[in-house]
Write a protein that holds these residues in place. Structure first.
Motif, mmCIF file in Angstrom:
data_model
loop_
_atom_site.group_PDB
_atom_site.id
_atom_site.type_symbol
_atom_site.label_atom_id
_atom_site.label_comp_id
_atom_site.label_asym_id
_atom_site.label_seq_id
_atom_site.Cartn_x
_atom_site.Cartn_y
_atom_site.Cartn_z
ATOM 1 N N GLU A 203 -8.706 -19.804 -13.119
ATOM 2 C CA GLU A 203 -7.926 -18.650 -13.570
ATOM 3 C C GLU A 203 -7.347 -17.904 -12.385
ATOM 4 N N PHE A 204 -6.169 -17.316 -12.592
ATOM 5 C CA PHE A 204 -5.536 -16.429 -11.614
ATOM 6 C C PHE A 204 -5.527 -15.023 -12.192
ATOM 7 N N GLY A 205 -5.940 -14.038 -11.372
ATOM 8 C CA GLY A 205 -6.034 -12.667 -11.850
ATOM 9 C C GLY A 205 -5.254 -11.682 -11.003
ATOM 10 N N TYR A 206 -4.719 -10.670 -11.671
ATOM 11 C CA TYR A 206 -3.942 -9.600 -11.023
ATOM 12 C C TYR A 206 -4.477 -8.254 -11.498
ATOM 13 N N SER A 207 -4.594 -7.300 -10.572
ATOM 14 C CA SER A 207 -5.017 -5.942 -10.923
ATOM 15 C C SER A 207 -4.289 -4.956 -10.019
ATOM 16 N N GLU A 208 -3.729 -3.905 -10.607
ATOM 17 C CA GLU A 208 -3.022 -2.898 -9.830
ATOM 18 C C GLU A 208 -3.356 -1.517 -10.367
ATOM 19 N N ARG A 209 -3.511 -0.578 -9.433
ATOM 20 C CA ARG A 209 -3.863 0.800 -9.795
ATOM 21 C C ARG A 209 -2.723 1.748 -9.464
ATOM 22 N N TRP A 210 -2.452 2.692 -10.400
ATOM 23 C CA TRP A 210 -1.548 3.820 -10.184
ATOM 24 C C TRP A 210 -2.317 5.083 -10.561
ATOM 25 N N GLY A 211 -2.873 5.778 -9.583
ATOM 26 C CA GLY A 211 -3.674 6.958 -9.873
ATOM 27 C C GLY A 211 -4.893 6.607 -10.702
ATOM 28 N N ASN A 212 -4.988 7.172 -11.898
ATOM 29 C CA ASN A 212 -6.132 6.889 -12.772
ATOM 30 C C ASN A 212 -5.922 5.672 -13.663
ATOM 31 N N TRP A 213 -4.728 5.060 -13.626
ATOM 32 C CA TRP A 213 -4.413 3.919 -14.480
ATOM 33 C C TRP A 213 -4.635 2.605 -13.744
ATOM 34 N N VAL A 214 -5.179 1.616 -14.463
ATOM 35 C CA VAL A 214 -5.386 0.281 -13.901
ATOM 36 C C VAL A 214 -4.829 -0.748 -14.887
ATOM 37 N N LEU A 215 -3.972 -1.633 -14.377
ATOM 38 C CA LEU A 215 -3.415 -2.715 -15.187
ATOM 39 C C LEU A 215 -3.991 -4.048 -14.712
ATOM 40 N N ASP A 216 -4.532 -4.831 -15.652
ATOM 41 C CA ASP A 216 -5.088 -6.152 -15.339
ATOM 42 C C ASP A 216 -4.355 -7.212 -16.143
ATOM 43 N N ALA A 217 -4.133 -8.385 -15.536
ATOM 44 C CA ALA A 217 -3.549 -9.519 -16.239
ATOM 45 C C ALA A 217 -4.142 -10.803 -15.676
ATOM 46 N N TYR A 218 -4.541 -11.727 -16.557
ATOM 47 C CA TYR A 218 -5.149 -12.989 -16.147
ATOM 48 C C TYR A 218 -4.428 -14.143 -16.832
ATOM 49 N N MET A 219 -4.398 -15.281 -16.137
ATOM 50 C CA MET A 219 -3.802 -16.488 -16.697
ATOM 51 C C MET A 219 -4.687 -17.674 -16.309
ATOM 52 N N GLY A 220 -5.184 -18.419 -17.302
ATOM 53 C CA GLY A 220 -6.079 -19.536 -17.022
ATOM 54 C C GLY A 220 -5.915 -20.665 -18.018
ATOM 55 N N VAL A 221 -6.589 -21.766 -17.737
ATOM 56 C CA VAL A 221 -6.571 -22.937 -18.607
ATOM 57 C C VAL A 221 -7.985 -23.478 -18.734
ATOM 58 N N TRP A 222 -8.423 -23.700 -19.974
ATOM 59 C CA TRP A 222 -9.729 -24.308 -20.240
ATOM 60 C C TRP A 222 -9.589 -25.826 -20.347
ATOM 61 N N PHE A 223 -10.502 -26.535 -19.657
ATOM 62 C CA PHE A 223 -10.596 -27.992 -19.745
ATOM 63 C C PHE A 223 -11.989 -28.354 -20.273
#
Length: 340
Positions: A203-223
């Motif tokens: 899986e590849f993961g992304y996380s970014e913070r703006w003050g009190n806000w946090v945005l997360d996004a993940y993309m993966g593949v199950w085998f």
């Protein structure tokens, strides 16, 4: 099965809830066997598939040598969809307590962590087969899971004395989750807590913070590896049978807000697709999955070392498989220091 994890599936199918001694009069053994074969082609997930994980802040880093023990209780209830089978009105209600251990460490100067989870499940299932109501109870270990995550940008390994000066901006990470076939499994039965195969998710993961806000996004593949002893060596199928599953793509997103340190709430969602199943080389009809879930998560500090996490999720779009509501409550105890 933990809140960020999970990882096992069982089937709830015709021959598992209809004993041979209860075959209706006038229905030949051959005809009944054909119905059982039809049912086994309609694979469904009673426990949520691993692709259904909803785990906010999975790539947010912690101080070097952070440890946590997590006890989670999850409750699932809902319908079980069996496309192409003579079973109707199938439902399940089950509890899954899970023990998990988390540890962060330095990997070539980057922040890394490993998590191990051991679930146990107790469940009751109901359905109508050939006009008769049937019930089933199962209790046992579910497949264990292990996850290794490494930050590749924005999160160096930071000791506790320097962690207070660090501020999150953009984090990029990669992880590998492995589900091992350690759960309860009997090849002569269709209803098992264990899947009898390995599952792997890069899986590849992304996380970014703006003050009190946090945005997360993940993309993966199950085998998935092949279950080479699927519903075999019984009165219906005296030999062995192999069941395989094609990869499942999984997308996940979270938007969370910090009320104060360690007190936050998150809006969660995911989408997964793929996973066609094949039995002895024959692809199961209507086994392609295309589904999503939405939910909320709240984390509340209880003391310096303890916190509580509450989550709820429900099916937003279900093409194949079960449509469940899930409520989870977790207790976490955390501390700093290398394991002795």
């Amino acid at each position: 099965m933990s809140a960020d994890s999970t990882a096992a599936c069982i089937e709830y199918l015709l021959s598992a809830i209809w004993p041979i001694s209860a075959i209706p009069s006038g229905l030949s053994m051959r005809s009944f066997r054909n119905l059982a074969l039809l049912a086994t082609a309609a694979v469904c997930s009673v426990l949520p598939l691993p692709a259904q994980d909803l785990a906010p802040r999975a790539y947010v880093i912690t101080p070097l040598h952070s440890n946590a023990v997590v006890l989670t209780w999850s409750f699932f209830t809902g319908s079980i969809l069996l496309n192409g089978s003579p079973i109707t009105g199938a439902t399940g209600t089950f509890d899954v307590p899970t023990f998990s251990y988390y540890h962060s460490f330095n990997l070539f100067g980057r922040s890394a962590n490993i998590t191990a989870s051991l679930p146990y499940a107790v469940g009751n299932f109901q359905g109508t087969a050939l006009g008769a109501e049937r019930q089933l109870y199962r209790s046992g270990l579910v497949d264990s899971s292990f996850r290794l995550a490494v930050n590749v940008k924005g999160g160096p390994a930071i000791p506790m004395q320097d962690f207070g000066k660090w501020r999150q901006k953009v984090l990029l990470g990669v992880s590998l989750k492995v589900v091992a076939p350690t759960g309860q499994y009997d090849p002569t039965k269709l209803v098992n807590w264990g899947a009898n195969h390995w599952a792997f998710r890069p899986e590849f993961g992304y996380s970014e913070r703006w003050g009190n806000w946090v945005l997360d996004a993940y993309m993966g593949v199950w085998f998935f590896t092949t279950n080479r002893d699927y519903f075999s060596r019984n009165a219906f199928f005296p030999g062995t049978r192999a069941q395989s599953q094609s990869p499942v793509g999984a997308l996940e997103g979270h938007l969370s807000y910090d009320v104060k340190p360690r007190l936050w709430a998150s809006l969660d969602g995911n989408f997964w697709f793929g996973g066609r199943t094949t039995l002895n080389g024959v692809q199961a009809r209507d086994s392609f999955q295309e589904s999503s879930r939405i939910g909320v998560t709240v984390s509340i500090p209880a003391s310096k070392h303890q916190s509580m996490k509450f989550s709820y999720s429900n099916g937003a779009h279900v093409r194949n498989g079960g449509d469940f509501q899930n409520v989870s409550v977790g207790w976490q105890y955390s501390w700093l220091g290398k394991p002795n």
